[in-house]
Design an enzyme around this catalytic site. Structure first.
Site, mmCIF file in Angstrom:
data_model
loop_
_atom_site.group_PDB
_atom_site.id
_atom_site.type_symbol
_atom_site.label_atom_id
_atom_site.label_comp_id
_atom_site.label_asym_id
_atom_site.label_seq_id
_atom_site.Cartn_x
_atom_site.Cartn_y
_atom_site.Cartn_z
ATOM 1 N N SER A 106 0.797 -1.223 0.000
ATOM 2 C CA SER A 106 0.000 0.000 0.000
ATOM 3 C C SER A 106 0.831 1.275 0.000
ATOM 4 C CB SER A 106 -0.962 0.032 1.197
ATOM 5 O OG SER A 106 -0.273 0.334 2.374
ATOM 6 N N LYS A 153 1.897 4.424 7.316
ATOM 7 C CA LYS A 153 1.085 5.248 6.427
ATOM 8 C C LYS A 153 1.569 6.699 6.480
ATOM 9 C CE LYS A 153 -1.993 2.244 4.952
ATOM 10 N NZ LYS A 153 -1.213 1.089 5.398
#
Length: 231
Positions: A152, A190
């Site tokens: 991701s 993230k």
């Protein structure tokens, strides 16, 4: 006055929160204090809550907060009277000091395991694993390494199997790539962004969606400062 076991448990939880950002499991607490069942840990925690030393955070797994320490106890070099707890604390302190210089131009960092760069998972912490990184990647802070699991963050150049170097931190600026503890139990890598009254954890892959959380649901545990890749 705290009982001996209440005091030992409070110190053990305090040390683990400082080290890992998440409280120890009931199994770890039971082992540290040499108790035969987890019910004894529940009673000790309840007693610490009633005396105002500890607080359980609602709706969060393994979420304990040390509200205060005994008045005669400083924040550093806390005394412990239980031998099992003392041994575990000594091992963790040794781990924090294990960032040893090697070969003049490299540093040995603790490799804590695999961290999701997709769906959040609880980070693994294996203090026996080490990784060698260039000293030029590191600043003056405390650092550790994590292995990336998932894709991701691929558009930020972070690929599955990469090793990321993390500087311990509790705050972040917009755009920082962080290790974030989500809802007290899961950890993810993230991009950190403030979105009004919420915190957004943003992937770097169009196949994934950003997720938003209330500020008390996200605890920053470190900022990305480097990346290692084997070909």
């Amino acid at each position: 006055m705290l009982t001996r076991k209440q005091y030992d448990l409070l110190m053990f939880i305090h040390e683990r929160l400082n080290e890992a950002g998440v409280s120890p499991s009931f199994e770890e607490m039971k082992e540290a204090l040499g108790l035969k069942s987890k019910s004894g840990i529940h009673r000790l925690i309840t007693g610490l809550e009633e005396r105002g030393f500890l607080r359980r955070l609602p709706n969060r797994a393994r979420a304990l907060e040390v509200v205060r320490l005994p008045e005669n106890t400083g924040a550093e070099n806390l005394p412990v009277r239980n031998r099992r707890v003392d041994m575990l604390r000594a091992k963790e302190v040794g781990t924090r000091k294990s960032m040893m210089r090697g070969g003049g131009n490299s540093v040995q960092l603790s490799l804590y395991g695999r961290i999701a760069a997709g769906t959040p998972i609880e980070a693994l912490r294996d203090h026996s694993m080490m990784v060698e990184v260039p000293a030029t990647l590191l600043g003056k802070g405390d650092h550790y390494a994590l292995e990336v699991d998932g894709d991701s963050m691929m558009e930020a150049g972070i690929l599955d199997g990469d090793t990321v170097v993390i500087e311990r931190a509790e705050t972040a600026d917009n755009g920082d790539i962080v290790v974030a503890l989500v809802e007290g139990a899961e950890v993810t890598l993230k991009t950190y962004r403030r979105a009004g009254d919420e915190i957004e954890l943003q992937p770097a892959n169009a196949a994934y969606q950003a997720r938003r959380y209330a500020p008390d649901q996200v605890n920053v545990q470190g900022r990305l400062v480097g990346l290692l890749r084997k070909y």
